[in-house]
Design a protein around this motif. Structure first.
Motif, PDB file in Angstrom:
ATOM      1  N   LEU A   1      -4.410   3.128   1.471  1.00  0.00           N
ATOM      2  CA  LEU A   1      -5.587   3.800   0.924  1.00  0.00           C
ATOM      3  C   LEU A   1      -6.461   4.373   2.028  1.00  0.00           C
ATOM      4  O   LEU A   1      -6.970   5.495   1.910  1.00  0.00           O
TER       5      LEU A   1
ATOM      6  N   ALA B   1     -15.333  -0.678  -2.235  1.00  0.00           N
ATOM      7  CA  ALA B   1     -14.597   0.054  -3.269  1.00  0.00           C
ATOM      8  C   ALA B   1     -13.125   0.213  -2.882  1.00  0.00           C
ATOM      9  O   ALA B   1     -12.234   0.052  -3.723  1.00  0.00           O
TER      10      ALA B   1
ATOM     11  N   GLU C   1     -11.447  -3.195  -3.328  1.00  0.00           N
ATOM     12  CA  GLU C   1     -11.279  -3.494  -4.753  1.00  0.00           C
ATOM     13  C   GLU C   1     -10.161  -2.649  -5.356  1.00  0.00           C
ATOM     14  O   GLU C   1      -9.410  -3.126  -6.205  1.00  0.00           O
ATOM     15  N   GLN C   2     -10.019  -1.404  -4.882  1.00  0.00           N
ATOM     16  CA  GLN C   2      -8.927  -0.555  -5.358  1.00  0.00           C
ATOM     17  C   GLN C   2      -7.578  -1.113  -4.925  1.00  0.00           C
ATOM     18  O   GLN C   2      -6.620  -1.117  -5.697  1.00  0.00           O
TER      19      GLN C   2
ATOM     20  N   ASP D   1      -4.799  -2.106  -7.597  1.00  0.00           N
ATOM     21  CA  ASP D   1      -3.475  -1.470  -7.572  1.00  0.00           C
ATOM     22  C   ASP D   1      -2.355  -2.498  -7.662  1.00  0.00           C
ATOM     23  O   ASP D   1      -1.253  -2.188  -8.114  1.00  0.00           O
TER      24      ASP D   1
END
Length: 194
Positions: free
Chosen positions: A101, A165, A168-169, A173
Motif C-alpha cells: 500500500l 488509515a 487499517e487498510q 485487506d
C-alpha cells in the motif's frame, strides 16, 4: 577470509540485531549498464521493500490463514511455539500488505502524518507530527518509515492520521481488525502452578 561454523547456542528471538550485506555486481553485459543504473537510482530514491519471504508463510503458504483462525479462537493442536510462529505469519502478512500500500500510494519513503519513524543511528522510534521536516530527515538517511507488526506491544499511528488509515487498510485487506491482536493470552495460556 570469511568462515561459517555452527554455534553451540540456539539463536533466540531478540538475539539478531539485523542483517547487513553488500552486493557486488560483476560481468555486466554491454548495453545493460544504463538500464541497471536507472534501476539502482530508482531504488535509491524510492526505497526497496524489505518484505517477509515465503519461508515465513510455510511450505503450503497457509501459515497466516491458520494463524488468523487461531486468533479467532479455533482450537489448534499445535504447541505454544508453533502458535507463536503462526501468529508471526499473520503479522508478517499485514506488514507485507502495508508495504504494498505504501509503494502504490506515494512510495515507500514518503512520510505521512502519524507514521512511526525509526532513527537509523539509534533505532529509536517516534510518531511523525511534521511530515515536511521528517521527510527531509528520511531523504538524508537519518530516519526510515516503518510498517506495522500488529499486537498489543507495538507503537501505533494516532487515530485519524493517514498513516493509521494505511495500516487499517492493510488489516482490512486481510479480513482482520486491530482488536483481534489484543488476545495474546489465548495464544499461549499460562500453565497452572506458576
Amino acid at each position: 577470509m570469511l568462515a561459517a561454523r555452527p554455534h553451540r547456542n540456539k539463536l533466540r528471538v531478540g538475539h539478531l540485531h539485523g542483517n547487513r550485506f553488500e552486493v557486488v555486481l560483476s560481468e555486466i553485459v554491454t548495453g545493460e549498464s544504463d538500464s541497471l543504473r536507472a534501476q539502482l537510482l530508482h531504488i535509491a530514491g524510492h526505497g526497496l521493500p524489505n518484505r517477509y519471504g515465503r519461508q515465513r508463510f510455510g511450505g503450503a503458504g497457509d501459515n497466516a490463514q491458520v494463524g488468523i483462525e487461531i486468533l479467532r479462537g479455533k482450537p489448534a493442536r499445535a504447541g505454544c511455539r508453533r502458535r507463536k510462529l503462526l501468529l508471526s505469519a499473520v503479522q508478517s502478512a499485514v506488514f507485507n500488505r502495508a508495504l504494498e500500500l505504501r509503494a502504490s500510494s506515494g512510495g515507500l519513503t514518503l512520510v505521512r502524518l502519524g507514521d512511526i519513524l525509526q532513527k537509523t543511528e539509534t533505532g529509536g522510534s517516534f510518531v511523525c507530527e511534521e511530515p515536511e521536516r521528517d521527510q527531509a530527515r528520511v531523504d538524508a538517511g537519518e530516519l526510515v518509515p516503518t510498517a506495522p507488526l500488529p499486537g498489543s506491544r507495538t507503537m501505533e499511528p494516532p487515530a485519524g492520521t493517514p498513516a493509521r488509515a494505511l495500516e487499517e487498510q492493510a488489516l482490512a485487506d486481510l479480513g482482520l481488525a486491530p482488536a483481534e491482536f489484543a488476545k495474546p493470552a489465548a495464544i499461549c495460556p499460562a500453565r497452572a502452578g506458576r
